[in-house]
Design a protein around this motif. Structure first.
Motif, mmCIF file in Angstrom:
data_model
loop_
_atom_site.group_PDB
_atom_site.id
_atom_site.type_symbol
_atom_site.label_atom_id
_atom_site.label_comp_id
_atom_site.label_asym_id
_atom_site.label_seq_id
_atom_site.Cartn_x
_atom_site.Cartn_y
_atom_site.Cartn_z
ATOM 1 N N LEU A 75 26.186 48.212 47.229
ATOM 2 C CA LEU A 75 26.900 49.965 46.891
ATOM 3 C C LEU A 75 26.722 49.874 44.798
ATOM 4 O O LEU A 75 27.135 49.043 44.524
ATOM 5 C CB LEU A 75 28.032 50.354 46.741
ATOM 6 N N SER A 76 25.982 51.093 44.874
ATOM 7 C CA SER A 76 26.380 51.346 43.357
ATOM 8 C C SER A 76 26.976 51.705 42.818
ATOM 9 O O SER A 76 27.960 51.368 41.990
ATOM 10 C CB SER A 76 24.673 52.286 42.641
ATOM 11 N N PRO A 86 40.059 45.288 33.568
ATOM 12 C CA PRO A 86 40.772 44.888 34.218
ATOM 13 C C PRO A 86 41.664 45.109 34.746
ATOM 14 O O PRO A 86 42.923 45.174 33.012
ATOM 15 C CB PRO A 86 40.596 43.052 33.722
ATOM 16 N N PRO A 87 43.198 45.419 35.644
ATOM 17 C CA PRO A 87 42.244 44.274 37.062
ATOM 18 C C PRO A 87 42.509 45.037 37.559
ATOM 19 O O PRO A 87 42.143 44.526 38.764
ATOM 20 C CB PRO A 87 44.354 43.385 37.302
ATOM 21 N N PHE A 88 41.976 45.917 37.886
ATOM 22 C CA PHE A 88 41.272 47.135 38.985
ATOM 23 C C PHE A 88 41.661 47.256 39.066
ATOM 24 O O PHE A 88 41.184 46.692 41.142
ATOM 25 C CB PHE A 88 39.716 45.821 38.823
ATOM 26 N N SER A 89 42.801 47.776 39.202
ATOM 27 C CA SER A 89 43.936 48.391 40.213
ATOM 28 C C SER A 89 43.989 49.245 41.153
ATOM 29 O O SER A 89 44.209 49.073 42.197
ATOM 30 C CB SER A 89 45.533 48.137 39.608
ATOM 31 N N LYS A 90 42.998 50.034 41.110
ATOM 32 C CA LYS A 90 42.738 50.988 41.753
ATOM 33 C C LYS A 90 41.208 50.539 42.713
ATOM 34 O O LYS A 90 40.259 51.614 43.409
ATOM 35 C CB LYS A 90 41.727 52.550 41.355
ATOM 36 N N GLY A 91 40.775 49.303 42.778
ATOM 37 C CA GLY A 91 39.775 48.911 43.037
ATOM 38 C C GLY A 91 38.895 48.746 43.021
ATOM 39 O O GLY A 91 38.088 49.826 41.279
ATOM 40 N N ILE A 92 37.475 48.498 42.490
ATOM 41 C CA ILE A 92 36.557 47.948 41.100
ATOM 42 C C ILE A 92 35.305 48.573 41.549
ATOM 43 O O ILE A 92 34.499 49.369 40.568
ATOM 44 C CB ILE A 92 35.134 46.943 41.647
ATOM 45 N N GLY A 93 35.526 49.892 42.726
ATOM 46 C CA GLY A 93 34.041 51.056 42.933
ATOM 47 C C GLY A 93 34.723 51.867 42.414
ATOM 48 O O GLY A 93 34.327 53.296 42.181
#
Lengths: 496, 496
Positions: free
Chosen positions: A46-47, B62-69
């Motif tokens: 997924l993009s 980082p640390p991408f706390s809301k999710g990497i997407g």
């Protein structure tokens, strides 16, 4: 005017190409964007997970009136902001999300559109089914060309001296390179024809002619339109393909004008119009091609920067298909970032702005070439031992040397010009300048097909060195040419 | 602890690799940055003419706390600005002027440094002279691996079903692929050993084992650490190299937990620490390798984005040398823009932030995998005709089907499972979902060396389809799996 289709040259394909079958998986990836089909077909991430947005870079603004090397100041008068979003399709930009996904082995459509437009501006295409695909530069394109057409033992023709990496690719693949005689203006069509007319019966005939027509590497020579037409006729007569490797095509700097006043007049004339510029360009092999037997390799390396790793291949769709099949299992496509930034920049410049860039680039190389030839005239000893033919294109100049004039030619070097070449190389490097021995570029034909007769015996002791005026700034260039001249004087025991 | 050097496996090199000579021109380019030597050696354009400066992109922080997407909002709390200058060397950034120039076939030093650090975090290197070089992705790396080691007629081992592009590359190059029996956990070491112990005397023995150990494409299987060790011992006993193609290595999603309460418990546990994450990863072939007989192909395609066209190859310096020589006449190096942006992003994230990314990425795939298996359990007819083994890694699931259970197996399809496979494919596509027939991935061994005995005759009528949960969002995925299940029901005349 409607043009005929290209001829079918698939009989030239290598065993490898012939055994390459279309991948069913690749056909299925095309369903990816079908809104009625839920695609559980291929491993396309997924993009949402591509961690970049708002890609941007600054470029100078056409018409580059302060010169193409002038750094943009950030002001709107001279600076263009190339800013591209991840998920928005704006104008001719390639959305980052698409550029970073799989697909588009041919190259992103926006980039190809620009290049097709450029091609119709510059070349005179003479058959209907031509096209172009993106590449990662001419080094890879040539190596791929060999894979596509040649098996071990196959034969290609190349200029007597040619780009060493191109020759190395042939050698490793077991492809035999047969040298074609050149003079100060490149391949001599009559000698090429003679070579082929007298080909050993039964010996494999060449499939390809590999040529760097403009600003040839290493000799610096350039083929005229007339010679190209004559060579094309030989290609038709003896049925081979022509691969024109043209990284220096737009560095056509014109004739060197020795007389400074006259030069000043010419160069202080107003910048050429786009029409004048286009007319000034030598005809390409592509423009001679009625059959679809020319493959043209273009590259942004010398025009925008080698690290773009971006170029393109132009030819008949029938032949390009084989490149796409090979690219599917090799490079897939050029970097998405590169395609976004280059297409984004070029579309903002427009075809017209791109011509401004090319005109500006040529202007830079004109002064580099002139400065080089002026300096060599100033510093090189005045003797017939050293010959310099001012190049009309490219990045390279050569100094041709009569090795037999070396005072120790017989006594120390056993009348072997290669030994003199080596001694000179060591001397110049020890004196703080690097130029490259011509011998490093020799196209070595092998035994089975006939080697061209070294008809001009007077040249048997000629060696040459390749220098470039591309890589250093003017002051350093002059100092380098002075060191080079002094090293040559020293080596040959000359004082003037 | 000091480790020994790798062994010398140069006897595995192809004729092509053996005949590749070092290019004198490449050695001379190294003089480019020598301040005492004026470089008139190679056609390197002045970086003044590269028309870009102030390259930048935004990435999540980082640390991408809301999710990497989660898309960065532009706020400092979640958005990182990766901004790189043309001519300034700042921190670990690659100046754009260097990235856009020729040179650095191995890859830009800053990128390689990061990847070397990553390698020592993830793998347990057991010999001293290992290294890594940049690549343009695993498709090209595998094709190059074949060029480097194999001549026409040479033999490689591959999983019974394998990535079709990888097999296509073998086929075109005339390299024979011999299938290695697999079960639901990948290659069966004992069967591999048996295959080699019983090799036809005099027949060419395999030079390479090509394997996708984690989340194998297409079967979705993953090799355990124990199986890898056993396979490595077979490689030592029968002397071949192991090429581990690992694009999905970091998508190790663990065991599927059917019980929803238990699953909730496990998945609501705090995010693993970096140490826990690293420990959770299966041992790589690289970590088993005491001899230097493993070549590992890594790619950013599934981690950052396929369009980066960036990956790396890890192995002994002795073997990597051959890749560098090939790259010199092919790809040269990955795109400079890509290297600047990827290295710029990774260095800002740091090794620790990169682990956060990998942990976050895995998290996404865990829920994709779970959602897929849940939906298949819900929609697929409850019968032994269809088997789904929940994958523990990667992007793919497979549905194994007993073709003989098709009501028209004999009457219409002549007891041929391949015909049933084809009929199912057409049916599912007509019902609006695309999955890929397993037959497209079959590794076809050829006649001269022995084919493995199809010992498990009960599996003769087994066919399978590969699906992916990577390419679509959750709602669409569920709808797709529903359509797929309905199409299968319809085809097999089932109602439950």
């Amino acid at each position: 005017m409607t043009f005929p289709e290209s001829k079918d040259f698939s009989y030239f394909f290598s065993q490898e190409t012939k055994s390459r079958r279309p991948s069913p998986l690749k056909t299925c990836i095309h369903h990816f964007s079908n809104p009625n089909l839920i695609f559980l077909g291929g491993g396309l991430p997924l993009s949402d997970y591509f961690p970049w947005d708002n890609l941007s870079a600054e470029s100078p603004l056409p018409p580059f009136s302060k010169g193409i090397g002038a750094p943009p100041t950030g002001s709107k008068d001279d600076t263009l902001n190339v800013a591209v979003k991840k998920n928005e399709k704006t104008g001719n930009d390639i959305p980052l999300a698409r550029a970073l996904q799989y697909g588009y082995t041919h190259g992103q459509p926006e980039l190809l559109d620009f290049l097709r437009g450029h091609t119709t501006e510059i070349h005179d295409m003479k058959y209907s089914d031509w096209d172009l695909i993106a590449s990662i530069g001419n080094t890879n394109s040539w190596e791929s060309t060999l894979r596509i057409f040649c098996d071990r033992g196959d034969v290609v023709l190349a200029e007597e001296y040619s780009f060493s990496s191109s020759l190395a690719a042939c050698e490793a693949q077991g492809v035999i390179t047969i040298p074609v005689p050149v003079d100060a203006f490149g391949i001599v069509p009559e000698k090429l024809e003679e070579l082929l007319d007298n080909w050993t019966p039964g010996a494999p005939k060449p499939k390809l002619l590999y040529t760097i027509p403009t600003g040839q590497n290493p000799t610096g020579t350039s083929l005229s339109s007339e010679r190209k037409e004559a060579i094309y006729r030989v290609a038709q007569k003896h049925d081979f393909l022509i691969v024109e490797d043209e990284p220096y095509y737009f560095l056509q700097v014109g004739n060197y004008i020795e007389d400074l006043k006259k030069r000043e007049q010419v160069y202080s004339a107003p910048r050429p119009t786009h029409e004048e510029f286009k007319k000034s360009l030598v005809k390409s092999f592509l423009s001679c091609d009625t059959d679809g037997r020319v493959l043209r390799l273009d590259s942004f390396s010398k025009i925008l920067g080698p690290g773009t790793r971006l170029g393109w291949i132009t030819g008949s769709k029938k032949l390009l298909k084989a490149y796409v099949s090979l690219h599917e299992v090799t490079i897939q496509c050029p970097s998405g970032f590169t395609q976004v930034l280059v297409a984004g920049t070029l579309h903002r410049w427009g075809q017209s702005g791109y011509l401004d860039w090319l005109i500006g680039l040529r202007h830079e190389y004109v002064s580099k070439r002139d400065h080089t030839i002026d300096s060599l005239a100033k510093y090189l000893p005045k003797t017939e031992v050293f010959t310099v033919v001012p190049p009309v294109a490219g990045m390279f100049f050569t100094i041709t040397i009569d090795a037999s004039a070396h005072p120790q030619f017989k006594s120390k070097y056993n009348s072997d010009p290669a030994q003199v070449e080596n001694a000179i190389y060591e001397k110049v490097v020890s004196r703080g300048v690097l130029v490259v021995p011509g011998g490093w570029f020799r196209t070595l034909g092998q035994t089975n097909p006939p080697l061209p007769d070294k008809s001009d015996k007077s040249k048997a002791n000629e060696i040459f060195f390749r220098g470039t005026y591309a890589a250093v700034a003017p002051e350093k260039l002059e100092e380098g040419l002075k060191r080079l001249s002094n090293a040559l004087k020293e080596e040959f025991g000359l004082t003037n």
